[in-house]
Write an enzyme that holds these catalytic residues in place. Structure first.
Site, PDB file in Angstrom:
ATOM      1  CB  THR A  25      16.801 -63.344  89.533  1.00 26.84           C
ATOM      2  OG1 THR A  25      17.689 -63.893  90.514  1.00 26.84           O
ATOM      3  CG2 THR A  25      17.448 -63.457  88.165  1.00 26.84           C
ATOM      4  CE1 TYR A  32      34.847 -59.978  90.651  1.00 26.72           C
ATOM      5  CE2 TYR A  32      36.322 -60.298  92.519  1.00 26.72           C
ATOM      6  CZ  TYR A  32      36.121 -59.972  91.185  1.00 26.72           C
ATOM      7  OH  TYR A  32      37.194 -59.656  90.391  1.00 26.72           O
ATOM      8  CE1 TYR A  77      16.975 -66.826  94.086  1.00 28.17           C
ATOM      9  CE2 TYR A  77      17.439 -64.482  94.137  1.00 28.17           C
ATOM     10  CZ  TYR A  77      16.915 -65.584  93.491  1.00 28.17           C
ATOM     11  OH  TYR A  77      16.329 -65.443  92.261  1.00 28.17           O
ATOM     12  CE  LYS A 130      12.753 -66.801  94.207  1.00 30.28           C
ATOM     13  NZ  LYS A 130      13.501 -67.216  93.037  1.00 30.28           N
TER      14      LYS A 130
END
Length: 296
Positions: free
Chosen positions: A44, A109, A139, A169
């Site tokens: 990110t 999505y 993630y 993570k």
């Protein structure tokens, strides 16, 4: 073992928003010299979803040059996209290039697929693209991706591919979730907190370390806390110091423009651009945070 302090690295960009490939090894050298065990590329903070597959592979290739001076510096590649095929190709290419592991966003999505759909997606990537010695971290960043990863899903993936699907993570910022992870998996699963304020608590719950945005700025403090914990020493004062920086920075999110601004102001890096739709940190915000933080 992949463990310790990892920076969710920024991506140096040219004014036309293309990756500044020449700057990447030098920036990673900066992170290594300041105590990072490694870096996540194109998470990110690294603006990963803003880049094409070709750009991502060029960034991974450029990053490998850091190993000329830091052969043990670990490199994790952010390869998750909403496309199954694109993610599989990126993941395989990352391992072919020599990345130590990949960090996979869930497909973000179609958000209502549930655990069954997510399990199928992750297992397709693992079976198609991950070598026998490859390391995959999921993630978990539901506030951004809109897709949460349940404890049961993680357990099912871990049971199905224990030598490849090794952890995650956790950027949920949820201390309760960190406790659940530790309670369910102990130290068998490699969990990296994505929130600097939770590092001490995460380590107490068997986490393997952290992968955070602020490791770009305060990795010496994070490394000090990591070393103190390994030695069984108290970490409260170090954690409080880390928290004070994080609390100020959280007022000026999103992090990519903020961190690039502070790297320029306090560490003399170029003022790298951010890729739209992100915009540079407004001048008034920059003035305020510069008056509140001195990281050097």
């Amino acid at each position: 073992m992949i463990q310790g302090i990892f920076a969710a690295s920024i991506t140096p960009l040219n004014p036309d928003f293309s990756p500044d490939l020449e700057a990447i090894p030098g920036y990673l050298d900066f992170l290594a010299r300041r105590g990072c065990h490694g870096a996540l590329l194109l998470g990110t903070t690294g603006e990963g979803p803003s880049f094409s597959s070709q750009q991502r592979l060029a960034i991974f290739q450029a990053a490998l040059n850091v190993r000329q001076d830091w052969p043990n510096f670990r490199l994790l590649a952010g390869t998750g996209t909403p496309s199954l095929d694109e993610t599989a190709r990126l993941t395989q290419s990352a391992f072919d290039l020599g990345m130590d592991g990949v960090v996979l966003l869930p497909p973000f999505y179609y958000r209502g697929s549930g655990d069954e759909g997510l399990f199928s997606w992750y297992m397709n990537i693992i079976d198609r693209s991950v070598p026998s010695d490859g390391i995959v971290l999921a993630y978990h960043i539901p506030a951004v991706s809109g897709v949460g990863l349940s404890i049961d899903l993680l357990s099912r993936l871990f049971d199905a591919a224990p030598t490849k699907f090794t952890g995650l993570k956790d950027s949920s910022g949820d201390a309760g979730f960190a406790y659940q992870l530790g309670n369910r998996f102990g130290s068998d699963m490699r969990v990296f907190t994505g929130n600097d304020k939770l590092l001490s608590e995460a380590l107490q719950n068997h986490a393997s370390g952290c992968i955070t945005a602020l490791a770009n700025l305060i990795s010496p403090d994070l490394r000090d806390l990591w070393e103190a914990f390994q030695e069984g020493k108290l970490t409260l004062s170090i954690q409080e110091r880390i928290n004070s920086v994080r609390e100020v920075c959280e007022l000026y999110q999103p992090f990519p423009p903020l961190i690039k601004f502070l790297l320029n102001q306090q560490y003399d890096f170029p003022l790298w651009s951010v890729c739209p739709p992100l915009i540079p940190l407004p001048k008034e915000s920059g003035d305020r945070i510069s008056a509140r933080l001195d990281l050097t």
